[in-house]
Design an enzyme around this catalytic site. Sequence first.
Site, mmCIF file in Angstrom:
data_model
loop_
_atom_site.group_PDB
_atom_site.id
_atom_site.type_symbol
_atom_site.label_atom_id
_atom_site.label_comp_id
_atom_site.label_asym_id
_atom_site.label_seq_id
_atom_site.Cartn_x
_atom_site.Cartn_y
_atom_site.Cartn_z
ATOM 1 N N HIS A 63 0.845 -1.208 0.000
ATOM 2 C CA HIS A 63 0.000 0.000 0.000
ATOM 3 C C HIS A 63 0.880 1.258 0.000
ATOM 4 C CE1 HIS A 63 1.075 0.700 4.176
ATOM 5 N NE2 HIS A 63 0.835 -0.583 4.415
ATOM 6 N N ASP A 82 4.063 -4.484 3.848
ATOM 7 C CA ASP A 82 5.511 -4.758 3.908
ATOM 8 C C ASP A 82 5.752 -6.188 4.388
ATOM 9 O OD1 ASP A 82 4.645 -4.258 6.504
ATOM 10 O OD2 ASP A 82 6.236 -2.847 7.003
#
Length: 453
Positions: A72, A354
């Site tokens: 994102h 992540d």
Amino acid sequence: VHLIPVNPIREDGLNPKSRKRIMPDLLTEPPAIDPIYEAYVYCNIPTVAERSMEGHAPHYFKLVSVQVLVRHGDRYPLYAIPKTKRPDIDCTLLPSRKPSHPQLEAFIKHMSKGSGAQMDGALSNLPRYPSHSLCEMGELTQTGVVQHLRNGQLLREIYINKHKLLQSDWTAKQLYLETTGKSRTLQSALALLYTFLPDFEWKKINMRHQWSTIFCSGSCDCPMRNHYLEEEQRRQYSLRVKNNDLEKIYVDMAKIVGIPTRQLRASNPIDSLLCYFCHNVSFPCTQNGCIGMEHFKVIKRHQLEDERERQEKKLYFLYALLATHPLLNQTVNRLQRIAEGKKDEVFVLYSAHDVTLSPVLSALGITEARFPRFAARLVFELWQDGKRPKEHFIRILYNGADVTFQTSFCKDYYKRSSKPMCPLEKFVNFVKRDMFLVFNSTSYYDACRRRPL
């Protein structure tokens, strides 16, 4: 190799350098690890036109599939530093505010018409773009939206305009879209999709919900994966305890905000400080003083040292192999189907975190890669050899750089071959067989249950 020129994405409007900065604008990469430079790279502030290597191949090769895994975009922190004012960042979208994008206004209008899309389960209740005048925790910012509008535009120029991966009459079956149940990942996916396929028909959009951040779908039961993750967390704790500079900084910051050191550490201050840093907002102050750049540098440097030790110690690598096998297996199965002539799911987008991208990079053996920045993208391209149509090759790209021959399964092939890509079967063999060798196993199920000797 026929290099394909890529038009840089320009940003209209004011010179970004006129803004008050708390970070230097570095043009060349410094030789030693510089925590400020690394933080600047991590922010991925959309000012510089990006050069990318996506879509490059000999002229007789045909692109048949692209699978994209993104993190994102820029978000508001997930944690707050206790007893400090939250960073004052506006999460409404204003095309006149920097950073902006020529298609931001059209994106907002298009998102307001999205009721016709098929959204799995909880996704249908999430907003399609950020809208709070003071960002909520973890909310995508305007910067985050712009990062993915740029990603989508760049991929469109290469894959649609140049390689005609999808025709103008593309169908819903040609796309596979999947996101976790967070508004920031859904909104990032929609921003990328909007510039990749501008003004797409909402009824062709079927967004699948993935409940797991490692996208393990129905194959999440893996005791040994959890074991290696716990061992890795112990390693992280041990490194932190040994770092005297870090401990001093935490003690000092805890005094400034007036809380116990343990409580400050638990609030994960780097997450919050990175938001101040990326948005050029001054670090917080109290009557006892101010958190400053020196505090930030020490914490960021420790983070970088932790990443380096993580690569050396291999616990994370073992975790990564087991964590990412379900996702990589799904990827390989899809590539094999397309290589056999199936025309479905030729463009795939996973919108993730992540903690999704990082283990995939580790499992593939791409050890030189930086930790996934905001709006990082990992791309798997499948190519058909025009001279030998039964032969298929893959390229893997990370943030526009070709990392195919950094992978553990294609390093050696590169030394022996003149082809600028990796044979698909190398990737297939890695995922179906070689990933388990280090566990002395022959299957994912067995590797998930076999205790190390």
